[in-house]
Design a protein around this motif. Structure first.
Motif, PDB file in Angstrom:
ATOM      1  N   ARG A  98     -30.823 -58.939 -44.441  1.00  0.00           N
ATOM      2  CA  ARG A  98     -29.482 -59.433 -44.115  1.00  0.00           C
ATOM      3  C   ARG A  98     -29.370 -59.777 -42.630  1.00  0.00           C
ATOM      4  O   ARG A  98     -28.845 -60.829 -42.254  1.00  0.00           O
ATOM      5  CB  ARG A  98     -28.436 -58.381 -44.471  1.00  0.00           C
ATOM      6  N   LEU A  99     -29.879 -58.883 -41.797  1.00  0.00           N
ATOM      7  CA  LEU A  99     -29.792 -59.105 -40.350  1.00  0.00           C
ATOM      8  C   LEU A  99     -30.552 -60.362 -39.943  1.00  0.00           C
ATOM      9  O   LEU A  99     -30.074 -61.142 -39.100  1.00  0.00           O
ATOM     10  CB  LEU A  99     -30.351 -57.886 -39.616  1.00  0.00           C
ATOM     11  N   PHE A 100     -31.714 -60.571 -40.528  1.00  0.00           N
ATOM     12  CA  PHE A 100     -32.509 -61.757 -40.205  1.00  0.00           C
ATOM     13  C   PHE A 100     -31.745 -63.027 -40.566  1.00  0.00           C
ATOM     14  O   PHE A 100     -31.762 -64.017 -39.813  1.00  0.00           O
ATOM     15  CB  PHE A 100     -33.841 -61.698 -40.959  1.00  0.00           C
TER      16      PHE A 100
ATOM     17  N   VAL B 172     -28.469 -63.358 -40.662  1.00  0.00           N
ATOM     18  CA  VAL B 172     -27.362 -63.504 -39.706  1.00  0.00           C
ATOM     19  C   VAL B 172     -27.881 -64.113 -38.400  1.00  0.00           C
ATOM     20  O   VAL B 172     -27.253 -65.022 -37.826  1.00  0.00           O
ATOM     21  CB  VAL B 172     -26.692 -62.144 -39.443  1.00  0.00           C
ATOM     22  N   LEU B 173     -29.029 -63.628 -37.919  1.00  0.00           N
ATOM     23  CA  LEU B 173     -29.592 -64.162 -36.675  1.00  0.00           C
ATOM     24  C   LEU B 173     -30.002 -65.624 -36.833  1.00  0.00           C
ATOM     25  O   LEU B 173     -29.819 -66.431 -35.909  1.00  0.00           O
ATOM     26  CB  LEU B 173     -30.798 -63.323 -36.247  1.00  0.00           C
ATOM     27  N   GLU B 174     -30.528 -65.963 -38.004  1.00  0.00           N
ATOM     28  CA  GLU B 174     -30.886 -67.367 -38.246  1.00  0.00           C
ATOM     29  C   GLU B 174     -29.629 -68.230 -38.277  1.00  0.00           C
ATOM     30  O   GLU B 174     -29.605 -69.358 -37.753  1.00  0.00           O
ATOM     31  CB  GLU B 174     -31.653 -67.511 -39.558  1.00  0.00           C
ATOM     32  N   GLY B 175     -28.564 -67.713 -38.880  1.00  0.00           N
ATOM     33  CA  GLY B 175     -27.311 -68.460 -38.915  1.00  0.00           C
ATOM     34  C   GLY B 175     -26.757 -68.706 -37.519  1.00  0.00           C
ATOM     35  O   GLY B 175     -26.228 -69.788 -37.234  1.00  0.00           O
ATOM     36  N   ALA B 176     -26.883 -67.707 -36.641  1.00  0.00           N
ATOM     37  CA  ALA B 176     -26.419 -67.885 -35.259  1.00  0.00           C
ATOM     38  C   ALA B 176     -27.225 -68.970 -34.558  1.00  0.00           C
ATOM     39  O   ALA B 176     -26.678 -69.801 -33.819  1.00  0.00           O
ATOM     40  CB  ALA B 176     -26.535 -66.557 -34.503  1.00  0.00           C
ATOM     41  N   GLN B 177     -28.535 -68.986 -34.791  1.00  0.00           N
ATOM     42  CA  GLN B 177     -29.370 -70.015 -34.176  1.00  0.00           C
ATOM     43  C   GLN B 177     -28.979 -71.406 -34.660  1.00  0.00           C
ATOM     44  O   GLN B 177     -28.860 -72.350 -33.872  1.00  0.00           O
ATOM     45  CB  GLN B 177     -30.842 -69.736 -34.485  1.00  0.00           C
ATOM     46  N   ARG B 178     -28.783 -71.536 -35.941  1.00  0.00           N
ATOM     47  CA  ARG B 178     -28.420 -72.842 -36.505  1.00  0.00           C
ATOM     48  C   ARG B 178     -27.054 -73.303 -35.971  1.00  0.00           C
ATOM     49  O   ARG B 178     -26.873 -74.492 -35.684  1.00  0.00           O
ATOM     50  CB  ARG B 178     -28.385 -72.764 -38.037  1.00  0.00           C
ATOM     51  N   LEU B 179     -26.112 -72.371 -35.880  1.00  0.00           N
ATOM     52  CA  LEU B 179     -24.778 -72.737 -35.412  1.00  0.00           C
ATOM     53  C   LEU B 179     -24.806 -73.142 -33.943  1.00  0.00           C
ATOM     54  O   LEU B 179     -24.079 -74.054 -33.520  1.00  0.00           O
ATOM     55  CB  LEU B 179     -23.823 -71.555 -35.626  1.00  0.00           C
ATOM     56  N   ALA B 180     -25.655 -72.490 -33.153  1.00  0.00           N
ATOM     57  CA  ALA B 180     -25.711 -72.793 -31.718  1.00  0.00           C
ATOM     58  C   ALA B 180     -26.432 -74.101 -31.437  1.00  0.00           C
ATOM     59  O   ALA B 180     -25.987 -74.901 -30.606  1.00  0.00           O
ATOM     60  CB  ALA B 180     -26.395 -71.643 -30.976  1.00  0.00           C
ATOM     61  N   LEU B 181     -27.531 -74.341 -32.136  1.00  0.00           N
ATOM     62  CA  LEU B 181     -28.357 -75.506 -31.835  1.00  0.00           C
ATOM     63  C   LEU B 181     -28.078 -76.699 -32.743  1.00  0.00           C
ATOM     64  O   LEU B 181     -28.386 -77.828 -32.381  1.00  0.00           O
ATOM     65  CB  LEU B 181     -29.843 -75.126 -31.933  1.00  0.00           C
TER      66      LEU B 181
ATOM     67  N   GLN C 260     -30.364 -79.913 -33.366  1.00  0.00           N
ATOM     68  CA  GLN C 260     -31.368 -79.945 -32.304  1.00  0.00           C
ATOM     69  C   GLN C 260     -32.517 -78.967 -32.564  1.00  0.00           C
ATOM     70  O   GLN C 260     -33.545 -79.025 -31.887  1.00  0.00           O
ATOM     71  CB  GLN C 260     -30.722 -79.600 -30.966  1.00  0.00           C
ATOM     72  N   VAL C 261     -32.371 -78.074 -33.533  1.00  0.00           N
ATOM     73  CA  VAL C 261     -33.398 -77.075 -33.776  1.00  0.00           C
ATOM     74  C   VAL C 261     -34.592 -77.716 -34.485  1.00  0.00           C
ATOM     75  O   VAL C 261     -34.442 -78.408 -35.480  1.00  0.00           O
ATOM     76  CB  VAL C 261     -32.830 -75.905 -34.609  1.00  0.00           C
ATOM     77  N   ASN C 262     -35.778 -77.519 -33.936  1.00  0.00           N
ATOM     78  CA  ASN C 262     -37.002 -78.045 -34.536  1.00  0.00           C
ATOM     79  C   ASN C 262     -37.584 -77.071 -35.562  1.00  0.00           C
ATOM     80  O   ASN C 262     -38.080 -77.483 -36.608  1.00  0.00           O
ATOM     81  CB  ASN C 262     -38.043 -78.334 -33.453  1.00  0.00           C
ATOM     82  N   ALA C 263     -37.552 -75.798 -35.242  1.00  0.00           N
ATOM     83  CA  ALA C 263     -38.061 -74.773 -36.147  1.00  0.00           C
ATOM     84  C   ALA C 263     -37.189 -73.538 -35.993  1.00  0.00           C
ATOM     85  O   ALA C 263     -36.961 -73.048 -34.883  1.00  0.00           O
ATOM     86  CB  ALA C 263     -39.515 -74.442 -35.822  1.00  0.00           C
ATOM     87  N   THR C 264     -36.675 -73.032 -37.100  1.00  0.00           N
ATOM     88  CA  THR C 264     -35.800 -71.860 -37.054  1.00  0.00           C
ATOM     89  C   THR C 264     -36.642 -70.593 -36.943  1.00  0.00           C
ATOM     90  O   THR C 264     -37.873 -70.618 -37.066  1.00  0.00           O
ATOM     91  CB  THR C 264     -34.927 -71.778 -38.317  1.00  0.00           C
ATOM     92  N   ILE C 265     -35.958 -69.478 -36.717  1.00  0.00           N
ATOM     93  CA  ILE C 265     -36.688 -68.211 -36.650  1.00  0.00           C
ATOM     94  C   ILE C 265     -37.328 -67.885 -37.989  1.00  0.00           C
ATOM     95  O   ILE C 265     -38.328 -67.152 -38.040  1.00  0.00           O
ATOM     96  CB  ILE C 265     -35.766 -67.064 -36.195  1.00  0.00           C
ATOM     97  N   ARG C 266     -36.786 -68.416 -39.080  1.00  0.00           N
ATOM     98  CA  ARG C 266     -37.431 -68.191 -40.378  1.00  0.00           C
ATOM     99  C   ARG C 266     -38.799 -68.858 -40.414  1.00  0.00           C
ATOM    100  O   ARG C 266     -39.769 -68.315 -40.938  1.00  0.00           O
ATOM    101  CB  ARG C 266     -36.558 -68.747 -41.510  1.00  0.00           C
ATOM    102  N   ASP C 267     -38.886 -70.085 -39.856  1.00  0.00           N
ATOM    103  CA  ASP C 267     -40.163 -70.796 -39.843  1.00  0.00           C
ATOM    104  C   ASP C 267     -41.202 -70.068 -39.006  1.00  0.00           C
ATOM    105  O   ASP C 267     -42.394 -70.092 -39.315  1.00  0.00           O
ATOM    106  CB  ASP C 267     -39.975 -72.217 -39.304  1.00  0.00           C
TER     107      ASP C 267
END
Length: 612
Positions: free
Chosen positions: A488-490, A492-501, A504-511
């Motif tokens: 769940r935490l992972f 949420v953190l990925e969602g924050a990255q997507r919302l911020a970038l 413009q994001v080339n690769a998410t933390i999931r990748d």
């Protein structure tokens, strides 16, 4: 048991005149052309029997005298064969002269003294024919190496359909002919229990994926190491000629590659067939159709009404209602048979064999669907077994797609057996799916559902009563399992990255970090949390409300975790990690959809107010 059930099914189908099923001594074969002969044996025409309804012409399936089982020897079929045998011409065979002489000699002996005009015309044709005549009309190069039959000019029936030809065929199949041809012995048949002539070689079984195109065998003894007590070939497991013909014929019928054949499906490297033991054809059809829908519910053979019919059937089954509510012809006590065959050189391996009632099978398939159930559902129609096995193969490309050749064959067989018997899913299934998600980063709903199914079935069959160990169907904000919370935490953190970038994001933390985060959280999560603060500063400026929600979600999960991040997660907790990730990610998408709907609704209200 397998051969006996198949032989009984053959008798039932023959008694009700099943289309496409041949009587004893005959079999459906692919025929391309018919040579038309005059009474004097002169060829006057060649009729094409090719089916041209598809993209390209294909041979027509026709019931003809059963072919000889040829490996390396030369044996002629009765009244039909390849052009190398019938005409002595071929584009591939290097022994056409010997094959053609065998065809002529066999028919000269078999038809000697027969006065039927059609059979006499064939003998005259063979006595006058020379392969050099193939270069002239009515013959064409397209005929080379195809199967051909004969007919008499002015008549509709083919030579092998004439009563005189059928009489000769029956004589050739008689005990005296079999004894002299194959030195068969009279023994008690293991299938029927009757004294009869034993089949030295069993007819070939065709249609199994990956097997030899000429066919393979379930029963065969072709090496001295397989023989016992001085016996050879079929004498080691005595099966009568009639029983061998019956079980192979009905199995070939079940394995036929026909778009309307719903009794055959592929699971991994196995070709699976099933049938119902019922004398009433309509009752058997209803039972078989239901099992086909449950085993292959996402079939794309038809859309619209067929898809709606499948969904309705799945709903009735899921609710546990009596099957008669779905169709009065359905009988829960009907015996059903399921057979899985896999290629093994010139033989066939039995992947699984199940004999049970329709009611028990439906109950196990219902439990399988409940074990897979996730909310929100990752699919519109429940996945077939084959679609589940594809989740164990690597996902490549964009969008991610798996190849059937990459599915582990033994794993697919074990999965199918677990579904049919209600036993534990193979433990290698969880390991395989988890490792695939770590390597290719495709955390699909089907893969998350497989993780949940394996974990929950293991808990149920081990009779564990610990509530927290059960994997939830939908997002469980009260769960304290470390693997589930970290997933769940992972998300949420990925969602924050997507919302911020954004885009413009080339690769998410999931990748980049899913594999290490799910296996060794203590090494990855502190870094991810520090990096998230950079994203949060940007979100606070652009979307302060979203920032509050994200911070609340992060704090809610961290509060339930132990004091430190676990150094390592076991395979089961890695499966729970994937499920927690799926649940939280889907909750984020649903929240975004609701926000969009609310925004659109307020905009519409402002527009209406301005219009007023």
């Amino acid at each position: 048991m397998i051969l006996e059930a198949l032989a009984h099914q053959y008798q039932r189908l023959i008694e009700r005149d099943e289309p496409g099923l041949s009587p004893y001594g005959y079999s459906p074969e692919k025929i391309s052309y018919a040579i038309v002969l005059t009474a004097d044996g002169d060829p006057v025409d060649v009729q094409s029997l090719l089916d041209t309804s598809g993209k390209k012409p294909v041979p027509q399936s026709m019931s003809v005298p059963q072919p000889e089982k040829r490996t390396s020897g030369i044996k002629s079929n009765f009244l039909w064969d390849k052009t190398s045998y019938v005409l002595g011409v071929s584009a591939s065979s290097k022994r056409t002269a010997e094959e053609h002489e065998a065809f002529k000699a066999f028919h000269a002996q078999a038809l000697a003294g027969d006065t039927d005009p059609g059979l006499m015309a064939l003998l005259k044709f063979l006595s006058k024919w020379t392969p050099e005549r193939f270069a002239s009309a009515p013959f064409t190069a397209d005929m080379l190496d195809t199967n051909v039959i004969f007919k008499l000019d002015g008549e509709r029936q083919y030579l092998h359909q004439r009563p005189a030809a059928q009489t000769v065929r029956a004589r050739l199949l008689g005990p005296a002919a079999e004894a002299s041809a194959s030195a068969s012995s009279t023994q008690r048949c293991l299938v029927s229990g009757e004294l009869a002539d034993v089949a030295r070689l069993h007819p070939a079984i065709k249609g199994v994926n990956g097997a030899q195109s000429s066919g393979a065998s379930i029963v065969s003894f072709n090496l001295e190491a397989f023989n016992s007590y001085g016996k050879s070939q079929g004498d080691n497991a005595p099966v009568s000629e009639q029983a061998a013909f019956a079980y192979t014929t009905v199995l070939n019928h079940l394995l036929r590659r026909d778009p309307h054949n719903r009794q055959r499906l592929s699971v991994g490297d196995a070709s699976v067939v099933f049938w119902a033991e019922a004398q009433d054809p309509e009752q058997a059809q209803s039972n078989e159709d239901l099992l086909a829908m449950l085993l292959n519910p996402d079939s794309k053979s038809d859309e619209g009404q067929e898809a709606e019919k499948i969904r309705h059937a799945m709903e009735i089954v899921a609710k546990g209602c009596p099957l008669a509510e779905l169709d009065p012809k359905l009988d829960e006590g009907t015996r059903m048979f399921v057979l899985g065959l896999a290629p093994n050189a010139s033989r066939l391996s039995i992947r699984y064999w199940l004999c049970d009632t329709l009611g028990d099978l439906v109950q196990r398939l219902r439990q399988h669907a409940q074990d897979l159930n996730l909310e929100p559902s990752p699919w519109k129609t429940a996945p077939s077994v084959w679609r589940l096995t594809l989740a164990t193969a690597p996902s490549r490309g964009d969008p991610p797609k798996a190849k059937a050749d990459d599915v582990p064959p033994l794993l697919a067989g074990e999965l199918m057996r677990a579904i049919l018997t209600g036993g534990r899913y193979p433990q290698s299934l969880l390991t395989n799916v988890v490792m695939r998600m770590r390597s290719d980063g495709d955390i699909s709903g089907v893969r998350a559902a497989l993780c949940k199914a394996v974990l929950n079935r293991d808990l149920r069959l081990s009779h564990s009563n610990v509530p927290d160990k059960e994997v939830p169907v939908s997002l469980d904000v009260h769960s304290t399992n470390s693997g589930y919370l970290l997933g769940r935490l992972f998300a949420v953190l990925e969602g924050a990255q997507r919302l911020a970038l954004g885009s413009q994001v080339n690769a998410t933390i999931r990748d980049r970090y899913y594999g290490s985060a799910s296996a060794t959280p203590a090494l990855v999560f502190p870094f991810l949390l520090r990096n998230t603060q950079n994203h949060m500063s940007r979100i606070r400026k652009d979307k302060p409300g979203a920032a509050i929600n994200i911070e609340r979600d992060i704090q809610e999960v961290i509060d339930k975790l132990p004091g430190e991040f676990p150094k390592h997660l076991g395979m089961q907790d890695q499966g729970r990690f994937a499920i927690g990730y799926y649940h939280q990610a889907q909750a984020r998408f649903q929240r975004a959809d609701k926000a969009d709907a609310t925004s659109n609704g307020s905009n519409d209200t402002h527009k209406q107010g301005g219009a007023q």
